[in-house]
Structures are given as C-alpha cells and as structure tokens.
Design a protein around this motif. Sequence first.
Motif, PDB file in Angstrom:
ATOM      1  N   PHE A 123       0.857  -1.184   0.000  1.00  0.00           N
ATOM      2  CA  PHE A 123       0.000   0.000   0.000  1.00  0.00           C
ATOM      3  C   PHE A 123       0.895   1.236   0.000  1.00  0.00           C
ATOM      4  O   PHE A 123       1.587   1.485   0.981  1.00  0.00           O
ATOM      5  N   ARG A 124       0.895   1.963  -1.116  1.00  0.00           N
ATOM      6  CA  ARG A 124       1.648   3.211  -1.203  1.00  0.00           C
ATOM      7  C   ARG A 124       0.729   4.325  -0.703  1.00  0.00           C
ATOM      8  O   ARG A 124      -0.240   4.689  -1.366  1.00  0.00           O
ATOM      9  N   VAL A 125       1.053   4.843   0.467  1.00  0.00           N
ATOM     10  CA  VAL A 125       0.211   5.850   1.107  1.00  0.00           C
ATOM     11  C   VAL A 125       0.182   7.121   0.263  1.00  0.00           C
ATOM     12  O   VAL A 125       1.208   7.563  -0.241  1.00  0.00           O
ATOM     13  N   ARG A 126      -1.023   7.658   0.130  1.00  0.00           N
ATOM     14  CA  ARG A 126      -1.250   8.921  -0.572  1.00  0.00           C
ATOM     15  C   ARG A 126      -1.957   9.866   0.381  1.00  0.00           C
ATOM     16  O   ARG A 126      -2.290   9.494   1.494  1.00  0.00           O
ATOM     17  N   GLU A 127      -2.210  11.065  -0.084  1.00  0.00           N
ATOM     18  CA  GLU A 127      -2.823  12.103   0.746  1.00  0.00           C
ATOM     19  C   GLU A 127      -4.071  11.608   1.473  1.00  0.00           C
ATOM     20  O   GLU A 127      -4.195  11.760   2.666  1.00  0.00           O
ATOM     21  N   ASN A 128      -5.017  11.015   0.767  1.00  0.00           N
ATOM     22  CA  ASN A 128      -6.285  10.600   1.378  1.00  0.00           C
ATOM     23  C   ASN A 128      -6.502   9.096   1.339  1.00  0.00           C
ATOM     24  O   ASN A 128      -7.627   8.634   1.472  1.00  0.00           O
ATOM     25  N   GLY A 129      -5.464   8.327   1.142  1.00  0.00           N
ATOM     26  CA  GLY A 129      -5.649   6.889   1.062  1.00  0.00           C
ATOM     27  C   GLY A 129      -4.378   6.198   0.626  1.00  0.00           C
ATOM     28  O   GLY A 129      -3.319   6.420   1.196  1.00  0.00           O
ATOM     29  N   ALA A 130      -4.500   5.388  -0.434  1.00  0.00           N
ATOM     30  CA  ALA A 130      -3.326   4.651  -0.899  1.00  0.00           C
ATOM     31  C   ALA A 130      -3.567   4.097  -2.295  1.00  0.00           C
ATOM     32  O   ALA A 130      -4.707   3.899  -2.719  1.00  0.00           O
ATOM     33  N   ALA A 131      -2.454   3.844  -2.974  1.00  0.00           N
ATOM     34  CA  ALA A 131      -2.476   3.037  -4.187  1.00  0.00           C
ATOM     35  C   ALA A 131      -2.140   1.613  -3.732  1.00  0.00           C
ATOM     36  O   ALA A 131      -1.243   1.414  -2.910  1.00  0.00           O
ATOM     37  N   VAL A 132      -2.873   0.639  -4.232  1.00  0.00           N
ATOM     38  CA  VAL A 132      -2.706  -0.752  -3.791  1.00  0.00           C
ATOM     39  C   VAL A 132      -2.027  -1.546  -4.903  1.00  0.00           C
ATOM     40  O   VAL A 132      -2.461  -1.502  -6.059  1.00  0.00           O
ATOM     41  N   PHE A 133      -0.978  -2.255  -4.525  1.00  0.00           N
ATOM     42  CA  PHE A 133      -0.231  -3.068  -5.479  1.00  0.00           C
ATOM     43  C   PHE A 133      -0.228  -4.510  -5.018  1.00  0.00           C
ATOM     44  O   PHE A 133      -0.174  -4.790  -3.819  1.00  0.00           O
ATOM     45  N   LYS A 134      -0.274  -5.421  -5.975  1.00  0.00           N
ATOM     46  CA  LYS A 134      -0.104  -6.840  -5.686  1.00  0.00           C
ATOM     47  C   LYS A 134       1.352  -7.165  -6.023  1.00  0.00           C
ATOM     48  O   LYS A 134       1.865  -6.768  -7.063  1.00  0.00           O
ATOM     49  N   ILE A 135       2.014  -7.855  -5.110  1.00  0.00           N
ATOM     50  CA  ILE A 135       3.428  -8.181  -5.259  1.00  0.00           C
ATOM     51  C   ILE A 135       3.568  -9.548  -5.923  1.00  0.00           C
ATOM     52  O   ILE A 135       2.907 -10.509  -5.527  1.00  0.00           O
ATOM     53  N   ASP A 136       4.447  -9.616  -6.925  1.00  0.00           N
ATOM     54  CA  ASP A 136       4.703 -10.873  -7.620  1.00  0.00           C
ATOM     55  C   ASP A 136       6.207 -11.113  -7.650  1.00  0.00           C
ATOM     56  O   ASP A 136       6.959 -10.276  -8.159  1.00  0.00           O
ATOM     57  N   THR A 137       6.637 -12.219  -7.083  1.00  0.00           N
ATOM     58  CA  THR A 137       8.049 -12.604  -7.153  1.00  0.00           C
ATOM     59  C   THR A 137       8.220 -13.922  -7.897  1.00  0.00           C
ATOM     60  O   THR A 137       9.331 -14.407  -8.046  1.00  0.00           O
ATOM     61  N   GLU A 138       7.109 -14.486  -8.323  1.00  0.00           N
ATOM     62  CA  GLU A 138       7.145 -15.779  -9.010  1.00  0.00           C
ATOM     63  C   GLU A 138       7.231 -15.568 -10.517  1.00  0.00           C
ATOM     64  O   GLU A 138       6.331 -15.939 -11.264  1.00  0.00           O
ATOM     65  N   ASN A 139       8.311 -14.978 -10.978  1.00  0.00           N
ATOM     66  CA  ASN A 139       8.488 -14.778 -12.411  1.00  0.00           C
ATOM     67  C   ASN A 139       9.848 -15.312 -12.814  1.00  0.00           C
ATOM     68  O   ASN A 139      10.672 -15.670 -11.983  1.00  0.00           O
TER      69      ASN A 139
ATOM     70  N   ILE B  37      -3.416  -2.562  -8.408  1.00  0.00           N
ATOM     71  CA  ILE B  37      -4.736  -3.159  -8.559  1.00  0.00           C
ATOM     72  C   ILE B  37      -5.868  -2.204  -8.182  1.00  0.00           C
ATOM     73  O   ILE B  37      -6.998  -2.407  -8.594  1.00  0.00           O
ATOM     74  N   ALA B  38      -5.563  -1.167  -7.384  1.00  0.00           N
ATOM     75  CA  ALA B  38      -6.650  -0.279  -6.944  1.00  0.00           C
ATOM     76  C   ALA B  38      -6.085   1.011  -6.374  1.00  0.00           C
ATOM     77  O   ALA B  38      -4.899   1.119  -6.069  1.00  0.00           O
ATOM     78  N   VAL B  39      -6.998   1.970  -6.219  1.00  0.00           N
ATOM     79  CA  VAL B  39      -6.734   3.203  -5.490  1.00  0.00           C
ATOM     80  C   VAL B  39      -7.840   3.313  -4.450  1.00  0.00           C
ATOM     81  O   VAL B  39      -9.008   3.089  -4.757  1.00  0.00           O
ATOM     82  N   ILE B  40      -7.451   3.618  -3.215  1.00  0.00           N
ATOM     83  CA  ILE B  40      -8.456   3.713  -2.157  1.00  0.00           C
ATOM     84  C   ILE B  40      -8.438   5.094  -1.527  1.00  0.00           C
ATOM     85  O   ILE B  40      -7.413   5.763  -1.489  1.00  0.00           O
TER      86      ILE B  40
ATOM     87  N   GLU C  25      -9.783  -3.886   2.875  1.00  0.00           N
ATOM     88  CA  GLU C  25     -10.601  -3.489   4.033  1.00  0.00           C
ATOM     89  C   GLU C  25      -9.809  -3.593   5.332  1.00  0.00           C
ATOM     90  O   GLU C  25      -9.900  -2.718   6.192  1.00  0.00           O
ATOM     91  N   ARG C  26      -9.033  -4.651   5.470  1.00  0.00           N
ATOM     92  CA  ARG C  26      -8.197  -4.821   6.662  1.00  0.00           C
ATOM     93  C   ARG C  26      -7.205  -3.664   6.779  1.00  0.00           C
ATOM     94  O   ARG C  26      -7.046  -3.063   7.827  1.00  0.00           O
ATOM     95  N   TRP C  27      -6.544  -3.320   5.656  1.00  0.00           N
ATOM     96  CA  TRP C  27      -5.580  -2.230   5.664  1.00  0.00           C
ATOM     97  C   TRP C  27      -6.258  -0.900   6.003  1.00  0.00           C
ATOM     98  O   TRP C  27      -5.732  -0.118   6.787  1.00  0.00           O
ATOM     99  N   MET C  28      -7.427  -0.670   5.417  1.00  0.00           N
ATOM    100  CA  MET C  28      -8.141   0.580   5.673  1.00  0.00           C
ATOM    101  C   MET C  28      -8.507   0.709   7.152  1.00  0.00           C
ATOM    102  O   MET C  28      -8.358   1.783   7.742  1.00  0.00           O
ATOM    103  N   ASP C  29      -8.970  -0.375   7.760  1.00  0.00           N
ATOM    104  CA  ASP C  29      -9.303  -0.351   9.190  1.00  0.00           C
ATOM    105  C   ASP C  29      -8.064  -0.042  10.027  1.00  0.00           C
ATOM    106  O   ASP C  29      -8.109   0.793  10.933  1.00  0.00           O
ATOM    107  N   GLU C  30      -6.957  -0.709   9.726  1.00  0.00           N
ATOM    108  CA  GLU C  30      -5.716  -0.465  10.465  1.00  0.00           C
ATOM    109  C   GLU C  30      -5.222   0.964  10.261  1.00  0.00           C
ATOM    110  O   GLU C  30      -4.749   1.604  11.196  1.00  0.00           O
ATOM    111  N   ARG C  31      -5.342   1.471   9.036  1.00  0.00           N
ATOM    112  CA  ARG C  31      -4.872   2.828   8.736  1.00  0.00           C
ATOM    113  C   ARG C  31      -5.701   3.866   9.492  1.00  0.00           C
ATOM    114  O   ARG C  31      -5.151   4.825  10.035  1.00  0.00           O
TER     115      ARG C  31
END
Length: 133
Positions: free
Chosen positions: A10-26, A36-39, A63-69
């Motif tokens: 989750f890359r924190v932004r002013e009012n939320g975050a940009a959400v990325f899915k991490i892939d190391t299996e390449n 994958i999203a902006v919240i 949702e879990r991240w938003m609650d914790e944030r």
Amino acid sequence: MTAMLPEYYFRVRENGAAVFKIDTENRQRRIEMDQIAVINIRNGEVKPHGQRSLSEADRTEIERWMDERKELLARRDIDDIHRAVDYLNLTAQWAQSKATDEQLEDVTDRLLLAMHDLRSVLVRKKADRLDKS
C-alpha cells in the motif's frame, strides 16, 4: 528475501493509498508490483485500477488495511494533541524565561488569537457535553 514479502503493498497517498499486488514468481525472480486499486480513506471508496476486477481476497485485504490505517491515523491525531499541550507548556516557559521583547512582539498576537480560538471551541464543546449528560 523475496519469500518474506507481503502479498500486497500500500503506497500511502494524501487521502488513502495506491494498492499493489506483489509478484516474485516470475522468470527473472524480480519483484513486480502490479497496481490493482486506489483507495480513499475519507469516504471508503475503492476504485479498481484500469479494467481490473478485485477478487474477494483483494477486497478483504484492502478493508483490513483501511481499518488499520484509520486506527493509526486516529492514534496519531490524539498524540499530536498531547504534543500540542507540551508545546504550549514549553512556549509558556520560553515566554517567561528566555524570550526577548522582539521575539514576543513577533508571536504574541498570533498566539493570543490561536489560544482564544482554541479556548472558545473547547468551552463550547465542553458545554455541549455537559448539556447531553
């Protein structure tokens, strides 16, 4: 090291975050971050990025991240207020013991107006709470 990475970033932004899915299996064993999203924390809005649709696991993790944030931001807010009380005390000590006439001239009006505004709000809120009890 890559085995210990989280599945989401989750890359924190002013009012939320940009959400990325991490892939190391390449094939190159590089870390790839696929947005994958902006919240928006303030209004709870979750916008999938591009034409992507979010899985139930994606939504659950967001949702879990938003609650914790929200909890973290609330804790920071009250901590800032406690620091403000300390700063007011330190400012009083500075004004009494160290401040020059020029320094006091520079800050007195602004401090008095800010403190008057704060006092007005606090007194009004206290009266409202007492009326409710």
